[in-house]
Design a protein around this motif. Structure first.
Motif, PDB file in Angstrom:
ATOM      1  N   TYR A   3      -0.079 -10.979  -9.388  1.00  0.00           N
ATOM      2  CA  TYR A   3       0.731 -10.391  -7.916  1.00  0.00           C
ATOM      3  C   TYR A   3      -0.022  -9.856  -6.866  1.00  0.00           C
ATOM      4  O   TYR A   3      -0.973  -9.634  -7.256  1.00  0.00           O
ATOM      5  N   ILE A   4      -0.346  -9.584  -5.730  1.00  0.00           N
ATOM      6  CA  ILE A   4      -0.723  -9.015  -4.732  1.00  0.00           C
ATOM      7  C   ILE A   4       0.176  -7.814  -5.151  1.00  0.00           C
ATOM      8  O   ILE A   4       0.754  -7.539  -4.491  1.00  0.00           O
ATOM      9  N   GLU A   5      -1.435  -6.639  -4.791  1.00  0.00           N
ATOM     10  CA  GLU A   5      -0.475  -5.512  -4.380  1.00  0.00           C
ATOM     11  C   GLU A   5      -0.407  -5.243  -3.397  1.00  0.00           C
ATOM     12  O   GLU A   5      -1.434  -5.487  -2.567  1.00  0.00           O
ATOM     13  N   HIS A   6       0.907  -4.645  -2.893  1.00  0.00           N
ATOM     14  CA  HIS A   6       0.903  -4.268  -1.484  1.00  0.00           C
ATOM     15  C   HIS A   6       1.289  -3.127  -1.239  1.00  0.00           C
ATOM     16  O   HIS A   6       2.188  -2.576  -1.579  1.00  0.00           O
ATOM     17  N   HIS A   8       3.961  -1.043   0.764  1.00  0.00           N
ATOM     18  CA  HIS A   8       5.423  -0.637   1.558  1.00  0.00           C
ATOM     19  C   HIS A   8       5.717   0.410   1.937  1.00  0.00           C
ATOM     20  O   HIS A   8       5.483   1.517   1.236  1.00  0.00           O
ATOM     21  N   LYS A  15       6.130   5.666   1.539  1.00  0.00           N
ATOM     22  CA  LYS A  15       4.716   4.345   1.173  1.00  0.00           C
ATOM     23  C   LYS A  15       4.830   4.188  -0.297  1.00  0.00           C
ATOM     24  O   LYS A  15       4.447   4.716  -0.725  1.00  0.00           O
ATOM     25  N   THR A  17       3.795   1.343  -3.568  1.00  0.00           N
ATOM     26  CA  THR A  17       2.448   0.364  -3.852  1.00  0.00           C
ATOM     27  C   THR A  17       3.614  -0.566  -4.708  1.00  0.00           C
ATOM     28  O   THR A  17       4.354  -0.512  -5.528  1.00  0.00           O
ATOM     29  N   TYR A  19       4.195  -5.335  -5.432  1.00  0.00           N
ATOM     30  CA  TYR A  19       3.640  -6.153  -5.954  1.00  0.00           C
ATOM     31  C   TYR A  19       4.464  -7.780  -5.590  1.00  0.00           C
ATOM     32  O   TYR A  19       5.630  -7.322  -5.566  1.00  0.00           O
ATOM     33  N   ILE A  20       3.538  -8.910  -4.710  1.00  0.00           N
ATOM     34  CA  ILE A  20       3.970  -9.544  -4.580  1.00  0.00           C
ATOM     35  C   ILE A  20       3.181 -10.873  -5.007  1.00  0.00           C
ATOM     36  O   ILE A  20       1.871 -10.859  -4.811  1.00  0.00           O
ATOM     37  N   LYS A  23      -0.273 -15.324  -2.644  1.00  0.00           N
ATOM     38  CA  LYS A  23      -0.189 -15.566  -1.112  1.00  0.00           C
ATOM     39  C   LYS A  23      -0.030 -16.270   0.447  1.00  0.00           C
ATOM     40  O   LYS A  23      -0.012 -16.074   1.776  1.00  0.00           O
ATOM     41  N   ILE A  26       5.075 -16.252   0.777  1.00  0.00           N
ATOM     42  CA  ILE A  26       4.653 -14.947   0.808  1.00  0.00           C
ATOM     43  C   ILE A  26       5.920 -14.759   0.993  1.00  0.00           C
ATOM     44  O   ILE A  26       7.545 -15.236   1.865  1.00  0.00           O
ATOM     45  N   LYS A  40       7.810  -5.944  -8.426  1.00  0.00           N
ATOM     46  CA  LYS A  40       7.226  -7.375  -8.666  1.00  0.00           C
ATOM     47  C   LYS A  40       8.113  -8.176  -7.634  1.00  0.00           C
ATOM     48  O   LYS A  40      10.203  -8.685  -8.256  1.00  0.00           O
TER      49      LYS A  40
END
Length: 203
Positions: A3-6, A8, A15, A17, A19-20, A23, A26, A40
């Protein structure tokens, strides 16, 4: 792929954090959606506008969460699932792959069942307070319990009719165990008891 930290931004400016996954495929996060910290979101998923995903939830790949839906904290939604607009799913719920929940449905703990051993592999089963989905067919409990042979044939041909003849009593009992016992079920149970009595009188 990990997962990529995002980061939001929720509608209130908070705000968080999340995880998506993946990439290259998306996920889509709709306008005004509120995503809880630590959630997630699977690859290719679509989170509808103004929906709410609770903290620590996990949304499976290629799932669709309808506009205005609410997913409780800590819930797990399986891949390829579809949650209708305006639906509400309780905290810590677990919904299996390919599940389907209708628009404006509400359930603290939906019941999910893998395909029955005598049925097609794609006939996953999901029960909520008022609806049951078998495969891609979503109807109210009342519709299922009172469906005619012609109704069932129209869904998926003869294999559906053969399946339903075996599955109906099992799913009827399961719905009662899970606590999804509505007026339609009461009527169906009365009719079933009456039919059994008539058959007994004829023996």
């Amino acid at each position: 792929m990990p997962y990529i930290e995002h980061l939001h931004t929720n509608p209130n400016g908070e705000k968080v954090t999340i995880y998506i996954d993946d990439k290259f495929n998306i996920a889509t996060l709709g306008a005004g959606s509120k995503i809880g910290a630590g959630s997630k979101i699977g690859a290719g998923s679509k989170i509808g506008a103004w929906s709410s995903i609770g903290e620590g939830s996990k949304i499976g790949a290629w799932s669709s969460i309808g506009e205005g839906s609410k997913i409780g904290a800590g819930s797990k939604i399986g891949a390829w699932s579809s949650i209708g607009e305006g639906s509400s799913i309780g905290a810590c719920s677990s919904i299996g792959e390919g599940s389907k929940i209708g628009a404006n449905d509400e359930c603290n703990r939906p019941a999910y069942m893998a395909p029955l051993p005598f049925g097609p592999r794609e006939y996953y089963i999901t029960m909520t307070n008022k609806n049951m989905a078998i495969g891609c067919e979503l109807h109210t409990f009342e519709w299922w319990w009172h469906a005619s042979d012609r109704d069932i044939l129209a869904l998926d041909g003869r294999k559906a009719l053969e399946y339903w003849a075996k599955a109906k009593p099992l799913l009827f009992s399961a719905a009662k165990v899970f606590g999804f016992f509505d007026e339609g079920m009461k009527a169906a149970e009365i009719v079933g008891s009456h039919n059994q009595s008539e058959r007994g009188d004829q023996l």
